[in-house]
Design a protein around this motif. Structure first.
Motif, mmCIF file in Angstrom:
data_model
loop_
_atom_site.group_PDB
_atom_site.id
_atom_site.type_symbol
_atom_site.label_atom_id
_atom_site.label_comp_id
_atom_site.label_asym_id
_atom_site.label_seq_id
_atom_site.Cartn_x
_atom_site.Cartn_y
_atom_site.Cartn_z
ATOM 1 N N HIS A 58 27.094 -12.949 37.974
ATOM 2 C CA HIS A 58 28.170 -12.776 37.000
ATOM 3 C C HIS A 58 29.172 -13.916 37.168
ATOM 4 O O HIS A 58 29.437 -14.341 38.301
ATOM 5 N N PRO A 59 29.750 -14.403 36.080
ATOM 6 C CA PRO A 59 30.737 -15.482 36.193
ATOM 7 C C PRO A 59 31.947 -15.149 37.064
ATOM 8 O O PRO A 59 32.618 -16.064 37.556
ATOM 9 N N PHE A 60 32.239 -13.868 37.268
ATOM 10 C CA PHE A 60 33.362 -13.516 38.140
ATOM 11 C C PHE A 60 33.166 -14.075 39.554
ATOM 12 O O PHE A 60 34.135 -14.271 40.288
ATOM 13 N N GLY A 61 31.920 -14.315 39.931
ATOM 14 C CA GLY A 61 31.653 -14.886 41.241
ATOM 15 C C GLY A 61 32.175 -16.304 41.395
ATOM 16 O O GLY A 61 32.251 -16.820 42.511
ATOM 17 N N GLU A 62 32.535 -16.926 40.287
ATOM 18 C CA GLU A 62 33.062 -18.291 40.328
ATOM 19 C C GLU A 62 34.568 -18.335 40.568
ATOM 20 O O GLU A 62 35.131 -19.396 40.816
ATOM 21 N N ILE A 63 35.235 -17.188 40.479
ATOM 22 C CA ILE A 63 36.693 -17.148 40.530
ATOM 23 C C ILE A 63 37.185 -16.887 41.951
ATOM 24 O O ILE A 63 36.917 -15.845 42.549
ATOM 25 N N ASP A 64 37.886 -17.859 42.485
ATOM 26 C CA ASP A 64 38.561 -17.726 43.778
ATOM 27 C C ASP A 64 39.848 -18.534 43.649
ATOM 28 O O ASP A 64 39.827 -19.763 43.674
ATOM 29 N N ILE A 65 40.967 -17.847 43.478
ATOM 30 C CA ILE A 65 42.198 -18.504 43.054
ATOM 31 C C ILE A 65 42.933 -19.142 44.223
ATOM 32 O O ILE A 65 43.406 -18.462 45.139
ATOM 33 N N ASP A 66 43.030 -20.463 44.156
ATOM 34 C CA ASP A 66 43.757 -21.227 45.172
ATOM 35 C C ASP A 66 44.672 -22.273 44.539
ATOM 36 O O ASP A 66 45.573 -22.780 45.192
ATOM 37 N N THR A 67 44.431 -22.585 43.272
ATOM 38 C CA THR A 67 45.212 -23.600 42.572
ATOM 39 C C THR A 67 45.599 -23.082 41.181
ATOM 40 O O THR A 67 45.070 -22.054 40.717
ATOM 41 N N GLN A 68 46.487 -23.812 40.520
ATOM 42 C CA GLN A 68 46.877 -23.445 39.163
ATOM 43 C C GLN A 68 45.678 -23.504 38.225
ATOM 44 O O GLN A 68 45.532 -22.670 37.322
ATOM 45 N N GLU A 69 44.794 -24.474 38.437
ATOM 46 C CA GLU A 69 43.596 -24.578 37.607
ATOM 47 C C GLU A 69 42.703 -23.357 37.774
ATOM 48 O O GLU A 69 42.157 -22.829 36.795
ATOM 49 N N ASP A 70 42.542 -22.887 39.024
ATOM 50 C CA ASP A 70 41.764 -21.668 39.274
ATOM 51 C C ASP A 70 42.360 -20.485 38.513
ATOM 52 O O ASP A 70 41.635 -19.657 37.944
ATOM 53 N N PHE A 71 43.679 -20.410 38.532
ATOM 54 C CA PHE A 71 44.366 -19.297 37.871
ATOM 55 C C PHE A 71 44.129 -19.324 36.360
ATOM 56 O O PHE A 71 43.871 -18.282 35.739
ATOM 57 N N LEU A 72 44.193 -20.500 35.768
ATOM 58 C CA LEU A 72 43.977 -20.620 34.325
ATOM 59 C C LEU A 72 42.543 -20.239 33.941
ATOM 60 O O LEU A 72 42.314 -19.600 32.904
ATOM 61 N N ILE A 73 41.593 -20.610 34.787
ATOM 62 C CA ILE A 73 40.197 -20.228 34.533
ATOM 63 C C ILE A 73 40.041 -18.713 34.643
ATOM 64 O O ILE A 73 39.340 -18.082 33.844
ATOM 65 N N ALA A 74 40.712 -18.110 35.629
ATOM 66 C CA ALA A 74 40.658 -16.652 35.787
ATOM 67 C C ALA A 74 41.224 -15.953 34.546
ATOM 68 O O ALA A 74 40.673 -14.937 34.086
ATOM 69 N N GLU A 75 42.308 -16.487 33.998
ATOM 70 C CA GLU A 75 42.877 -15.910 32.769
ATOM 71 C C GLU A 75 41.852 -15.953 31.636
ATOM 72 O O GLU A 75 41.702 -14.982 30.876
ATOM 73 N N MET A 76 41.161 -17.062 31.518
ATOM 74 C CA MET A 76 40.160 -17.207 30.464
ATOM 75 C C MET A 76 39.014 -16.212 30.666
ATOM 76 O O MET A 76 38.581 -15.540 29.724
ATOM 77 N N TYR A 77 38.514 -16.110 31.893
ATOM 78 C CA TYR A 77 37.405 -15.198 32.169
ATOM 79 C C TYR A 77 37.803 -13.743 31.955
ATOM 80 O O TYR A 77 36.995 -12.927 31.500
ATOM 81 N N ALA A 78 39.047 -13.404 32.300
ATOM 82 C CA ALA A 78 39.510 -12.031 32.109
ATOM 83 C C ALA A 78 39.496 -11.651 30.635
ATOM 84 O O ALA A 78 39.239 -10.491 30.281
ATOM 85 N N LYS A 79 39.739 -12.622 29.763
ATOM 86 C CA LYS A 79 39.711 -12.363 28.323
ATOM 87 C C LYS A 79 38.283 -12.351 27.788
ATOM 88 O O LYS A 79 37.945 -11.557 26.907
ATOM 89 N N LEU A 80 37.436 -13.225 28.335
ATOM 90 C CA LEU A 80 36.063 -13.320 27.851
ATOM 91 C C LEU A 80 35.208 -12.124 28.245
ATOM 92 O O LEU A 80 34.304 -11.717 27.504
ATOM 93 N N TYR A 81 35.477 -11.574 29.433
ATOM 94 C CA TYR A 81 34.600 -10.527 29.978
ATOM 95 C C TYR A 81 35.361 -9.224 30.188
ATOM 96 O O TYR A 81 35.183 -8.529 31.189
ATOM 97 N N THR A 82 36.193 -8.867 29.225
ATOM 98 C CA THR A 82 37.007 -7.655 29.334
ATOM 99 C C THR A 82 36.162 -6.409 29.575
ATOM 100 O O THR A 82 36.530 -5.531 30.368
ATOM 101 N N ASP A 83 34.999 -6.318 28.948
ATOM 102 C CA ASP A 83 34.166 -5.112 29.066
ATOM 103 C C ASP A 83 33.560 -4.963 30.459
ATOM 104 O O ASP A 83 33.054 -3.880 30.801
ATOM 105 N N ASP A 84 33.560 -6.037 31.249
ATOM 106 C CA ASP A 84 32.946 -5.982 32.578
ATOM 107 C C ASP A 84 33.934 -5.596 33.675
ATOM 108 O O ASP A 84 33.545 -5.440 34.833
ATOM 109 N N LEU A 85 35.196 -5.471 33.319
ATOM 110 C CA LEU A 85 36.213 -5.133 34.310
ATOM 111 C C LEU A 85 36.344 -3.633 34.486
ATOM 112 O O LEU A 85 36.112 -2.869 33.564
#
Length: 226
Positions: A199-226
């Motif tokens: 699952h793409p969630f495995g790519e998210i490990d927040i350590d930088t602002q860029e990581d955080f922005l990607i996490a925001e995008m994934y949270a919107k893209l995969y809402t049904d998986d949360l």
């Protein structure tokens, strides 16, 4: 003393250099810390207790507001170089209960597939393992730089991507470990199981602002998986 089954420990220190105060940043209306608290609460059938380990008063207050216990972490266990396992051990040594299993949820991995813990814990129990780590497959062609030359590591030049022998990485989404291992400062034992998360969630490990922005995008893209 009675031994309860499973404790979730969420280590959330206050210091973070590359993304200051990251554990308190709001992602989809909730701070990163609260995502892991809510995930643990959603698995109440598995979990007997949820504890946050922190050295930070604001994180402590947030955890208490969300109905979980806090163990104050001493400053020498909350440095940039402090291993996570020392925080887990400190919790076990300072709580008035004994637990068979420790489930580690890191607040910097706030997005987890909804069934991950239930399915992974079932595998952990059924196999009689002493620990479990969630991993994801790496699909890149990796290599080393030797004498300024690129030397392939996991493939040969010209080889098709689909024919490459798979490599995996710890994605940080989930760890399950026998308490006795944690008390010996080990997160993974010899009899551990690598649980593959596709699952793409495995790519998210927040350590930088860029990581955080990607996490925001994934949270919107995969809402049904949360």
């Amino acid at each position: 003393m009675n031994i309860s089954k499973n404790i979730v420990i969420i280590p959330a220190r206050g210091g973070s250099k590359r993304l200051p105060r990251k554990n308190l940043l709001n992602l989809n209306e909730f701070p990163l810390l609260v995502h892991s608290i809510n995930y643990a609460k959603a698995n109440a059938g598995i979990i007997d207790k949820i504890v946050v380990s922190t050295d930070d008063s604001e994180i402590k207050e947030l955890a208490i507001q969300n109905g979980v216990e806090v163990i104050d972490r001493p400053s020498h266990l909350a440095t940039d170089t402090s291993p996570t396992v020392t925080a887990l051990k400190h919790v076990l040594e300072n709580i008035n209960e004994d637990f068979e299993n420790v489930i580690l949820l890191q607040p910097t991995n706030p997005l987890r597939p909804v069934n991950l813990l239930r399915e992974a814990f079932q595998k952990y129990n059924a196999g009689g393992y002493d620990s479990l780590v969630s991993v994801s497959r790496n699909h890149q062609k990796l290599g080393k730089i030797i004498e300024n030359k690129f030397v392939p590591f996991n493939y040969e030049i010209g080889q098709r991507s689909q024919d490459i022998a798979p490599l995996y990485y710890e994605n940080g989404l989930l760890y399950i470990t026998k308490s006795e291992l944690i008390l010996r400062e080990q997160i993974l034992g010899k009899n551990h199981f690598a649980y593959i998360v596709d699952h793409p969630f495995g790519e998210i490990d927040i350590d930088t602002q860029e990581d955080f922005l990607i996490a925001e995008m994934y949270a919107k893209l995969y809402t049904d998986d949360l």
